[in-house]
Design an enzyme around this catalytic site. Structure first.
Site, mmCIF file in Angstrom:
data_model
loop_
_atom_site.group_PDB
_atom_site.id
_atom_site.type_symbol
_atom_site.label_atom_id
_atom_site.label_comp_id
_atom_site.label_asym_id
_atom_site.label_seq_id
_atom_site.Cartn_x
_atom_site.Cartn_y
_atom_site.Cartn_z
ATOM 1 C CG HIS A 47 41.522 55.291 32.201
ATOM 2 N ND1 HIS A 47 41.741 55.605 30.880
ATOM 3 C CD2 HIS A 47 41.353 53.946 32.255
ATOM 4 C CE1 HIS A 47 41.694 54.498 30.158
ATOM 5 N NE2 HIS A 47 41.466 53.484 30.967
ATOM 6 C CB SER A 69 43.165 48.468 32.656
ATOM 7 O OG SER A 69 42.177 49.482 32.682
ATOM 8 N NE ARG A 94 42.975 48.296 24.085
ATOM 9 C CZ ARG A 94 42.903 49.613 24.199
ATOM 10 N NH1 ARG A 94 43.376 50.199 25.290
ATOM 11 N NH2 ARG A 94 42.353 50.352 23.247
ATOM 12 C CG HIS A 110 24.299 59.928 27.816
ATOM 13 N ND1 HIS A 110 25.481 59.254 27.666
ATOM 14 C CD2 HIS A 110 24.117 60.055 29.158
ATOM 15 C CE1 HIS A 110 25.996 58.982 28.841
ATOM 16 N NE2 HIS A 110 25.192 59.458 29.778
ATOM 17 N N GLY A 150 34.441 36.770 29.419
ATOM 18 C CA GLY A 150 34.449 35.919 30.604
ATOM 19 C C GLY A 150 35.495 36.283 31.618
ATOM 20 N NE ARG A 194 38.850 37.986 40.955
ATOM 21 C CZ ARG A 194 39.046 38.997 41.810
ATOM 22 N NH1 ARG A 194 39.461 40.170 41.357
ATOM 23 N NH2 ARG A 194 38.828 38.830 43.097
ATOM 24 C CG HIS A 235 38.009 56.666 41.691
ATOM 25 N ND1 HIS A 235 37.415 57.552 40.819
ATOM 26 C CD2 HIS A 235 37.799 55.426 41.181
ATOM 27 C CE1 HIS A 235 36.854 56.869 39.830
ATOM 28 N NE2 HIS A 235 37.079 55.592 40.014
ATOM 29 C CG ASN A 241 43.787 51.104 28.422
ATOM 30 O OD1 ASN A 241 44.129 50.482 27.408
ATOM 31 N ND2 ASN A 241 42.910 52.106 28.393
#
Length: 309
Positions: A114, A100, A118, A181, A264, A266, A104, A116
């Site tokens: 961006h 991923s 997987r 939103h 969990g 990093r 910037h 990714n």
């Protein structure tokens, strides 16, 4: 998908990280990527084991921050973000790996990007597997030529797998990278897919490779074209303000962020996607008919290849 097939994908993902980092570092010309290799073992969380390589290029000649992550995690029970749409998988073990990245740039005329790719599989009695990924573009000052090139490259990667693939995954990208939103897309889209397994392992894996390899073909020509465009404080302020939308999406909607935190992973690696400098202003509106106000025309789903002839 058996263990040997999963390991094939995992090896390719690590090669992809190497290749993307090399290409981006060559474009930057000033800095190279700093790598943090990490491992985590046997904790009382959903993740029983995990590791990866986080690579970040900061304060470079072109990129203010470029992060390219590789990770592989496994666990004894699926995190909530992975079972929300698949309740039948709750309680199963899992194994996942992916690359991923979020880029910037310094120059506000160079878009944020961006990507990714997987792979995911369960390890229960009735295992299931799938691929996911894609790439999208977030300009602050949009250029029609850049947007057309981005989508042409995406379409070229998709077309060998069926003429319906690009339109379907382009629409999925528009739907996914949407700030409900705010009533606007995160940028000008690209392609996005998930739960891909109906083509079988070999074809699905070939498509994952095509998308992963298309990212630099789509992005680097745009960077090279715009990186020397002069800019001032007005453009820099607008870039920082619009980066706030990126923060909103990644912390509120992004499935990868939720999965990483809930499994969990990093934390520093997960949140490296956030921009290094960002500005929030209450109810800010750009001046009418300004370069900045023009961006609003681009923050909705559009048939870019048809409109930008």
């Amino acid at each position: 998908m058996n263990s040997e097939q999963f390991n094939r994908v995992n090896q390719w993902l690590q090669t992809l990280q190497d290749d993307i980092c090399q290409q981006l570092a060559e474009v930057d010309g000033k800095k190279n990527f700093h790598e943090d290799a990490w491992q985590r073992q046997g904790e009382e969380t959903a993740m029983s084991a995990g590791g990866g390589k986080t690579r970040v290029l900061a304060n470079g000649g072109v990129f203010e921050q470029a992060g390219v992550n590789y990770s592989r995690v496994s666990g004894t029970r699926m995190p909530p973000s992975a079972t929300a749409a698949r309740p039948q998988l709750a309680g199963q073990g899992f194994e996942a790996a992916g690359v991923s990245l979020v880029i910037h740039p310094h120059n506000p005329y160079v878009p944020t990007s961006h990507a990714n790719v997987r792979v995911f599989r369960t390890t229960g009695d009735d295992p299931v597997w799938w691929f996911g990924g894609g790439f999208d573009l977030t300009p602050y000052y949009p250029f029609d030529h850049d947007i057309r090139h981005w989508h042409e490259t995406a379409k070229a990667a998709c077309d060998p797998f069926g003429k319906d693939v690009y339109p379907r995954f382009k629409a999925w990208c528009d739907d996914y990278f949407y700030l409900k939103h705010r009533g606007e897309t995160r940028g000008v889209g690209g392609v996005f897919f998930d739960d891909l397994n109906d083509w079988g392992f070999e074809t699905s894996f070939a498509f994952l490779q095509a998308i992963g390899q298309a990212y630099c073909k789509a992005y680097i020509p745009i960077v090279k074209k715009r990186q020397h465009t002069p800019f001032g404080e007005t453009q820099r302020f607008w870039q920082k303000y619009r980066r706030g939308r990126y923060v909103e999406f990644n912390l509120v909607y992004d499935r990868g962020t939720l999965f990483g935190l809930q499994s969990g992973g990093r934390t520093e690696s997960i949140l490296m996607s956030l921009p290094p400098e960002v500005s929030f202003r209450y109810n800010y509106q750009p001046a009418p008919d300004s370069e900045e106000a023009r961006l609003a025309e681009y923050l909705r789903p559009r048939d870019w290849l048809q409109e930008l002839q």
